[in-house]
Structure formats: C-alpha cells, structure tokens
Scaffold this motif. Sequence first.
Motif, short mmCIF file in Angstrom:
data_model
loop_
_atom_site.label_atom_id
_atom_site.label_comp_id
_atom_site.label_asym_id
_atom_site.label_seq_id
_atom_site.Cartn_x
_atom_site.Cartn_y
_atom_site.Cartn_z
N MET A 175 0.84 -1.21 0.00
CA MET A 175 0.00 0.00 0.00
C MET A 175 0.87 1.26 0.00
O MET A 175 0.58 2.23 -0.71
CB MET A 175 -0.92 0.00 1.23
CG MET A 175 -1.97 -1.10 1.23
SD MET A 175 -3.20 -0.94 -0.08
CE MET A 175 -4.22 0.36 0.58
N THR A 176 1.95 1.23 0.79
CA THR A 176 2.88 2.36 0.83
C THR A 176 3.49 2.60 -0.55
O THR A 176 3.60 3.74 -1.03
CB THR A 176 3.99 2.12 1.87
OG1 THR A 176 3.41 1.94 3.15
CG2 THR A 176 4.97 3.29 1.92
N TYR A 177 3.89 1.51 -1.19
CA TYR A 177 4.48 1.59 -2.53
C TYR A 177 3.50 2.23 -3.51
O TYR A 177 3.88 3.10 -4.31
CB TYR A 177 4.88 0.19 -3.01
CG TYR A 177 5.57 0.20 -4.36
CD1 TYR A 177 6.96 0.32 -4.45
CD2 TYR A 177 4.83 0.12 -5.54
CE1 TYR A 177 7.59 0.34 -5.69
CE2 TYR A 177 5.46 0.15 -6.78
CZ TYR A 177 6.83 0.26 -6.85
OH TYR A 177 7.46 0.30 -8.07
N MET A 178 2.23 1.84 -3.45
CA MET A 178 1.23 2.37 -4.37
C MET A 178 0.98 3.86 -4.11
O MET A 178 0.77 4.63 -5.05
CB MET A 178 -0.08 1.59 -4.25
CG MET A 178 0.00 0.19 -4.85
SD MET A 178 -1.61 -0.61 -5.08
CE MET A 178 -2.15 -0.81 -3.39
N PRO A 182 1.45 6.26 -7.66
CA PRO A 182 0.07 5.93 -8.03
C PRO A 182 -0.06 5.26 -9.41
O PRO A 182 -0.99 4.49 -9.63
CB PRO A 182 -0.63 7.30 -8.03
CG PRO A 182 0.18 8.13 -7.10
CD PRO A 182 1.60 7.68 -7.28
N ARG A 183 0.90 5.53 -10.30
CA ARG A 183 0.83 4.91 -11.64
C ARG A 183 0.98 3.39 -11.56
O ARG A 183 0.58 2.68 -12.47
CB ARG A 183 1.92 5.49 -12.54
CG ARG A 183 1.72 6.96 -12.93
CD ARG A 183 2.94 7.49 -13.61
NE ARG A 183 4.14 7.35 -12.78
CZ ARG A 183 5.38 7.63 -13.17
NH1 ARG A 183 5.59 8.06 -14.40
NH2 ARG A 183 6.39 7.47 -12.34
N SER A 184 1.57 2.93 -10.46
CA SER A 184 1.82 1.49 -10.33
C SER A 184 0.57 0.73 -9.85
O SER A 184 0.56 -0.50 -9.86
CB SER A 184 2.95 1.24 -9.32
OG SER A 184 2.51 1.51 -8.00
N ILE A 185 -0.46 1.46 -9.43
CA ILE A 185 -1.60 0.82 -8.76
C ILE A 185 -2.23 -0.35 -9.54
O ILE A 185 -2.39 -1.45 -8.99
CB ILE A 185 -2.68 1.86 -8.36
CG1 ILE A 185 -2.13 2.73 -7.22
CG2 ILE A 185 -3.97 1.19 -7.93
CD1 ILE A 185 -3.02 3.90 -6.83
N PRO A 186 -2.57 -0.17 -10.83
CA PRO A 186 -3.22 -1.30 -11.53
C PRO A 186 -2.39 -2.59 -11.49
O PRO A 186 -2.94 -3.68 -11.25
CB PRO A 186 -3.36 -0.77 -12.97
CG PRO A 186 -3.37 0.71 -12.82
CD PRO A 186 -2.44 1.01 -11.69
#
Length: 233
Positions: A175-178, A182-186
């Motif tokens: 969750m921290t990474y996302m 934010p572009r990595s979320i999908p």
Amino acid sequence: MEHNINKHISGKFNEELENVRNQVLSMGGLVEQQLNSALDAVAKGDSELAKKVKENDYRVNAMEVNIDEECTRIIAKRQPAASDLRLVVAIAKTIADLERIGDEAERIAKVALDSFTKDQQGLLANIENMGRLVSKMLHDVLDAFARMDAQKAFEVHKADERVDREYEALTRQIMTYMMEDPRSIPRVMELIWSVRSLERIGDRCQNISEYVIYFVKGKDIRHVSQDMIAKTI
C-alpha cells in the motif's frame, strides 16, 4: 457363519475408508505441487509454468468431485457411526478446503503473467518468502492428516499466526508503494490479491488442522482459543 459375514463387511468397509483416505492424500499432493509451481512461476517470472498451474486446476476439481461422491456413497451404504463417521466428515471438509487452496494457487500463478519493474521485484521476493511459510503449513498439515497426528495439527494451527503477521506487514508495504507511485496501482493490485490468496491458504490449512483434531479427539475446536485447544490435545 454370521460372524464371518460381519468380519467380511467390516474388512471391506475398512478397505473403502483407507482407499478414500489415500485419494485425499493424492489430491493433497497435487495441490501442494500446484502451490509450489505457482510460487516458482512468480519467483522466476515463468509464464509457461503459470499457464500449467492454470491448466492443471481441473484435475484438483475432478478429484474433489470424485472423493465427495465416494464419501456420500459410504455414508449411504455403510451408515458409519462414531469415529468412522468423524473420518468421513473430516475427509469431506478437507477436500473442500484443498479445492479452494488449488483455486488460490491458480490466482497466485497469474502474477507471473505480468511484468514488473526492478523496484517491484523486491515486493515479489517478500511475497515468495511468505509463500514458503504457507507452503510449509500445507506440507505439514497434509503430513498430520496422513498420520492423524493431533499434536502436529496443533503446530500447524499455531503457525497461522505468523502467516497473518506477514500478511499485514506485506499489505502495508505494498500500500505504501502504491501511494508513493500511483501509476503502479493497476499492476501492483495483482500483488495485493496474491498476498491475500496466501493468507487464505494459511486459513485453509488451519481449517484442515482442526478437522484432524476433530477426528482424533472427537471435539470441534473451531472458534476456540489456542489455550483451550492445547488442553484438548
């Protein structure tokens, strides 16, 4: 003459119970192989191995159906009592959880079909570590089932606490990474689902450990504290 007939029926019944128990162990072996293959596929980014896991899931499903039908037949034909009935019930519940573990392994394998950045590879490594913990739980609970070892089953039951801690830590990390990217979320959401699948497999292994204890001790220990289970053992 009557004594001989009863002995023959009893012997045949024991043979049927042993046969269905062996089928469960075969199904367990296949599910364990599916989980380990899924974890290997994720660790190596091996899409071909991941596809094999997906293709083999039908075998797990077919085994569940066959064993379930055999359990139904045994109950209808033999009308087992006491420990024999507990064994058939434990088997029926165990194969349902094994089938679901197979489904979760298939979901984990899907991660290997995606490509990840170098930063995300670190998250994959942590998922693999959690995966090995869960894989050991599955191996140990199948061993407990094979030997109907209540003590070993209890050790598996306790091991789920560590899996839950790993799940919480990994979920926070992802969750921290996302939030930072934010572009990595999908793409990274797939990792969240795989971690969730591992946590569920741990729960399923814990369920199976409870069925083993139920068979051996004749007590339903679901929703009971570890201390109370220890007293039962």
